[in-house]
Design a protein around this motif. Sequence first.
Motif, PDB file in Angstrom:
ATOM      1  N   GLN A  49       1.019  -1.472  -0.405  1.00 37.60           N
ATOM      2  CA  GLN A  49       0.051  -0.336  -0.133  1.00 37.60           C
ATOM      3  C   GLN A  49       0.907   1.182   0.249  1.00 37.60           C
ATOM      4  O   GLN A  49       0.979   2.187  -0.864  1.00 37.60           O
ATOM      5  N   THR A  52       2.309   1.459  -3.499  1.00 36.36           N
ATOM      6  CA  THR A  52       1.249   2.293  -4.513  1.00 36.36           C
ATOM      7  C   THR A  52       1.173   3.834  -4.025  1.00 36.36           C
ATOM      8  O   THR A  52       0.904   4.254  -4.898  1.00 36.36           O
ATOM      9  N   ILE A  91      -3.883  -1.828  -5.923  1.00 33.43           N
ATOM     10  CA  ILE A  91      -3.077  -2.050  -4.716  1.00 33.43           C
ATOM     11  C   ILE A  91      -2.434  -3.497  -5.544  1.00 33.43           C
ATOM     12  O   ILE A  91      -1.389  -4.462  -5.137  1.00 33.43           O
ATOM     13  N   SER A  96      -4.228  -0.702   2.157  1.00 35.17           N
ATOM     14  CA  SER A  96      -6.032   0.372   2.663  1.00 35.17           C
ATOM     15  C   SER A  96      -5.783   0.975   1.381  1.00 35.17           C
ATOM     16  O   SER A  96      -4.740   2.133   0.697  1.00 35.17           O
ATOM     17  N   CYS A  97      -6.733   0.923   0.845  1.00 33.37           N
ATOM     18  CA  CYS A  97      -7.100   2.144  -0.326  1.00 33.37           C
ATOM     19  C   CYS A  97      -7.744   3.455   0.187  1.00 33.37           C
ATOM     20  O   CYS A  97      -7.750   4.726  -0.577  1.00 33.37           O
ATOM     21  N   THR A  98      -7.790   3.830   1.889  1.00 36.44           N
ATOM     22  CA  THR A  98      -8.264   5.420   2.146  1.00 36.44           C
ATOM     23  C   THR A  98      -7.060   5.472   2.602  1.00 36.44           C
ATOM     24  O   THR A  98      -6.726   6.956   1.898  1.00 36.44           O
ATOM     25  N   ILE A 119      -9.411   3.355  -6.916  1.00 37.04           N
ATOM     26  CA  ILE A 119      -8.672   2.516  -6.069  1.00 37.04           C
ATOM     27  C   ILE A 119      -9.283   1.299  -5.289  1.00 37.04           C
ATOM     28  O   ILE A 119      -9.732   1.566  -5.130  1.00 37.04           O
ATOM     29  N   SER A 120      -8.565   0.666  -5.627  1.00 34.89           N
ATOM     30  CA  SER A 120      -9.425  -1.141  -5.024  1.00 34.89           C
ATOM     31  C   SER A 120      -7.634  -1.778  -4.448  1.00 34.89           C
ATOM     32  O   SER A 120      -6.167  -1.207  -4.679  1.00 34.89           O
ATOM     33  N   GLY A 121      -8.321  -2.617  -3.735  1.00 37.53           N
ATOM     34  CA  GLY A 121      -7.646  -3.316  -2.506  1.00 37.53           C
ATOM     35  C   GLY A 121      -8.430  -2.904  -1.410  1.00 37.53           C
ATOM     36  O   GLY A 121      -9.583  -4.113  -1.768  1.00 37.53           O
ATOM     37  N   THR A 123     -10.879  -1.857   1.659  1.00 39.13           N
ATOM     38  CA  THR A 123     -12.015  -0.475   1.529  1.00 39.13           C
ATOM     39  C   THR A 123     -12.098  -0.762   3.044  1.00 39.13           C
ATOM     40  O   THR A 123     -12.305  -0.041   3.992  1.00 39.13           O
ATOM     41  N   GLU A 165     -13.170  -1.581  -3.558  1.00 36.66           N
ATOM     42  CA  GLU A 165     -12.877  -0.043  -4.920  1.00 36.66           C
ATOM     43  C   GLU A 165     -13.783   0.960  -4.565  1.00 36.66           C
ATOM     44  O   GLU A 165     -15.077   0.606  -3.942  1.00 36.66           O
TER      45      GLU A 165
END
Length: 343
Positions: A49, A52, A91, A96-98, A119-121, A123, A165
């Motif tokens: 992460q 990314t 990711i 973490s997307c956030t 953004i995917s990974g 959530t 996502e």
Amino acid sequence: MKQDVIELDGAIGGGQVLRSALSLSMLTGKPLRIHNIRARRSRPGLLRQHLTAVLAAAQVCAARVSGAELGSRELTFEPGPIRGGDYRFAIGTAGSCTLVLQTLLPALLQAPEPSHLSISGGTHNPLAPPVDFLQQAWLPQLRRMGGQVDLQLLRHGFVPAGGGELQAIIQPSTLQPLHLEQRGALLGRRAWVLNAGLPEHVAERELRRVGSRLELPREHLSAVQLDERCGPGNVLLLEFVFEHLTELFSGFGQSRLRAESVADRVIDQARDWLDSGAAVAEHLADQLLLPMALAGGGSFTTPRMSEHLQSNIRVIEAFLPVRIDCSSSAAKVLHVAVSTPRH
């Protein structure tokens, strides 16, 4: 004219130091050199992460980067001009997307055109704010400051499967100072559980514990059964809506951790904040600091100084000509004030 390089020791904190430094490097145009990245963590260096976030930041401002690889403990980042537009980042794990979003958002608010970000990974990750926290607690305050951001959760993604996502639409915005000294009157409170691929009784036991310890009526408790392909995953979310802000506390189910213990941890966090009388809890305090610094002013009260808050102050003061004063009141509440010194 060549900019002075901002040198940072990443050992002063975890991934937060890297994310704030990337945001500020993009915004100020100042090159960044950071070493000892996440030095005190059990798995030091860049995880997926973090990598990314670095590569995404580099794409948004056409940065020249060295050290951008998994496990790297040193990074050099030389930013170019920020560019809005359509961006999609994956990711590739439940990272973490956030946290990737929070790295990019300050810069994209100052881009010359709107941005559409996917953004995917993960959530809903135990080591990061869940999307619900951004939607319910953080973004409403950012919008009060003038930030124009719309955030949608398209698909839940838990650890370890990932596959979630989120999507954000960000308009160029100028942030204004915000002062959060008091919560105001209590308007409502509720708890809900997101459950994916786990027995329904897990959510029921978590909610029963919340109901009994906080005397929450049944109509303020709910369980959402998600598609099992999102999981396995379980998160308990506890929300308090006050006149001036909303706070959200979360706890994640883990194997070998009883449902009641998950609930107790969340309740204890919330009670610690409620009993303190401070306006914002630990995580929101940490995440309001950078927007306030970019706005050139703001203040809040929070129960105490956290490691994240302390390291964030050091990073911000390395990049921006702002002053951040912290003082404890008689009630043992920490008052944090951001100002721009007059020359």
